[in-house]
Design a protein around this motif. Structure first.
Motif, mmCIF file in Angstrom:
data_model
loop_
_atom_site.group_PDB
_atom_site.id
_atom_site.type_symbol
_atom_site.label_atom_id
_atom_site.label_comp_id
_atom_site.label_asym_id
_atom_site.label_seq_id
_atom_site.Cartn_x
_atom_site.Cartn_y
_atom_site.Cartn_z
ATOM 1 N N ARG A 175 0.839 -1.210 0.000
ATOM 2 C CA ARG A 175 0.000 0.000 0.000
ATOM 3 C C ARG A 175 0.869 1.254 0.000
ATOM 4 O O ARG A 175 0.645 2.183 -0.783
ATOM 5 N N ILE A 176 1.902 1.281 0.834
ATOM 6 C CA ILE A 176 2.816 2.426 0.870
ATOM 7 C C ILE A 176 3.595 2.513 -0.439
ATOM 8 O O ILE A 176 3.854 3.607 -0.953
ATOM 9 N N ARG A 177 3.939 1.377 -1.000
ATOM 10 C CA ARG A 177 4.640 1.376 -2.299
ATOM 11 C C ARG A 177 3.795 2.067 -3.370
ATOM 12 O O ARG A 177 4.317 2.827 -4.199
ATOM 13 N N ARG A 178 2.492 1.823 -3.361
ATOM 14 C CA ARG A 178 1.617 2.482 -4.344
ATOM 15 C C ARG A 178 1.628 3.999 -4.146
ATOM 16 O O ARG A 178 1.630 4.755 -5.111
ATOM 17 N N THR A 179 1.668 4.448 -2.907
ATOM 18 C CA THR A 179 1.777 5.888 -2.628
ATOM 19 C C THR A 179 3.122 6.408 -3.119
ATOM 20 O O THR A 179 3.198 7.459 -3.755
ATOM 21 N N TRP A 180 4.184 5.685 -2.835
ATOM 22 C CA TRP A 180 5.545 6.022 -3.271
ATOM 23 C C TRP A 180 5.595 6.190 -4.786
ATOM 24 O O TRP A 180 6.186 7.129 -5.306
ATOM 25 N N GLU A 181 4.962 5.267 -5.507
ATOM 26 C CA GLU A 181 5.030 5.255 -6.964
ATOM 27 C C GLU A 181 4.273 6.406 -7.623
ATOM 28 O O GLU A 181 4.486 6.676 -8.804
ATOM 29 N N LYS A 182 3.440 7.100 -6.876
ATOM 30 C CA LYS A 182 2.699 8.238 -7.449
ATOM 31 C C LYS A 182 3.612 9.411 -7.767
ATOM 32 O O LYS A 182 3.284 10.239 -8.610
ATOM 33 N N ASP A 183 4.759 9.498 -7.081
ATOM 34 C CA ASP A 183 5.706 10.588 -7.336
ATOM 35 C C ASP A 183 7.106 10.170 -6.896
ATOM 36 O O ASP A 183 7.669 10.735 -5.959
ATOM 37 N N ILE A 184 7.661 9.167 -7.557
ATOM 38 C CA ILE A 184 8.983 8.668 -7.159
ATOM 39 C C ILE A 184 10.031 9.773 -7.176
ATOM 40 O O ILE A 184 10.740 9.955 -6.183
ATOM 41 N N PRO A 185 10.158 10.572 -8.251
ATOM 42 C CA PRO A 185 11.196 11.616 -8.224
ATOM 43 C C PRO A 185 11.023 12.609 -7.072
ATOM 44 O O PRO A 185 12.005 12.993 -6.428
ATOM 45 N N GLY A 186 9.810 13.003 -6.784
ATOM 46 C CA GLY A 186 9.564 13.931 -5.677
ATOM 47 C C GLY A 186 9.887 13.314 -4.334
ATOM 48 O O GLY A 186 10.495 13.964 -3.466
ATOM 49 N N HIS A 187 9.498 12.050 -4.152
ATOM 50 C CA HIS A 187 9.791 11.371 -2.886
ATOM 51 C C HIS A 187 11.291 11.131 -2.721
ATOM 52 O O HIS A 187 11.825 11.280 -1.618
ATOM 53 N N VAL A 188 11.983 10.779 -3.812
ATOM 54 C CA VAL A 188 13.434 10.587 -3.749
ATOM 55 C C VAL A 188 14.108 11.895 -3.352
ATOM 56 O O VAL A 188 14.991 11.918 -2.492
ATOM 57 N N SER A 189 13.682 12.985 -3.970
ATOM 58 C CA SER A 189 14.264 14.287 -3.653
ATOM 59 C C SER A 189 14.068 14.633 -2.175
ATOM 60 O O SER A 189 15.000 15.066 -1.490
ATOM 61 N N ALA A 190 12.859 14.413 -1.670
ATOM 62 C CA ALA A 190 12.578 14.706 -0.257
ATOM 63 C C ALA A 190 13.374 13.785 0.662
ATOM 64 O O ALA A 190 13.936 14.233 1.669
ATOM 65 N N ALA A 191 13.431 12.492 0.337
ATOM 66 C CA ALA A 191 14.175 11.542 1.169
ATOM 67 C C ALA A 191 15.662 11.874 1.177
ATOM 68 O O ALA A 191 16.304 11.831 2.231
#
Length: 147
Positions: free
Chosen positions: A121-137
């Motif tokens: 379920r969290i992976r599906r949220t992650w996949e909605k904006d991988i570049p944005g989440h990578v940048s934030a992480a």
């Protein structure tokens, strides 16, 4: 006078308390990184593959298992290439500024890097904006390791 003594005693007790512990740099359930799954297999097989105690090594304070000696050797030559980002902690959690454990089946390989998530379920949220989440992480990491 009694209040002052109590305040002084409380202050001294606080100073005597151990410093807050930090999370280890690698998420390792029962000492096993990725819960014993082979990090190289995510790249070569495109799926999680259980590793074997016959093919393991220590790196960054955790035991890493591999499906074959060849995969172990590939990892040993270049662990940064195959190790999951953010120490194997949940990549989405890292993007939000905290740490969480991971499910080896909830993974993404993006731009040549392995990312693990807490759940599908969290992976599906992650996949909605991988570049944005990578940048934030990337901006947050490794601060979430410090409690």
């Amino acid at each position: 006078m009694l209040t002052r003594r109590l305040l002084l005693a409380a202050a001294l007790a606080a100073l005597a308390m151990p410093a807050a512990a930090e999370e280890p740099p690698i998420f390792a359930a029962s000492e096993l990184a990725i819960r014993g799954y082979d990090p190289v297999a995510y790249f070569t097989e495109g799926k999680p593959v259980e590793g074997s105690a016959a093919h393991q090594l220590m790196w960054m304070g955790a035991t890493w298992r591999f499906a074959s000696a060849a995969n172990r050797d590939r990892f040993e030559r270049n662990p940064q290439k195959f190790a999951p980002q953010y120490g194997g902690y949940c990549a989405f959690a890292a993007s939000q500024g905290y740490v969480a454990p991971t499910d080896p089946a909830a993974f993404t390989v993006h731009d040549g890097k392995l990312y693990l998530n807490y759940s599908q379920r969290i992976r599906r949220t992650w996949e909605k904006d991988i570049p944005g989440h990578v940048s934030a992480a990337n901006a947050n990491w490794p601060k979430p390791l410090k409690k």
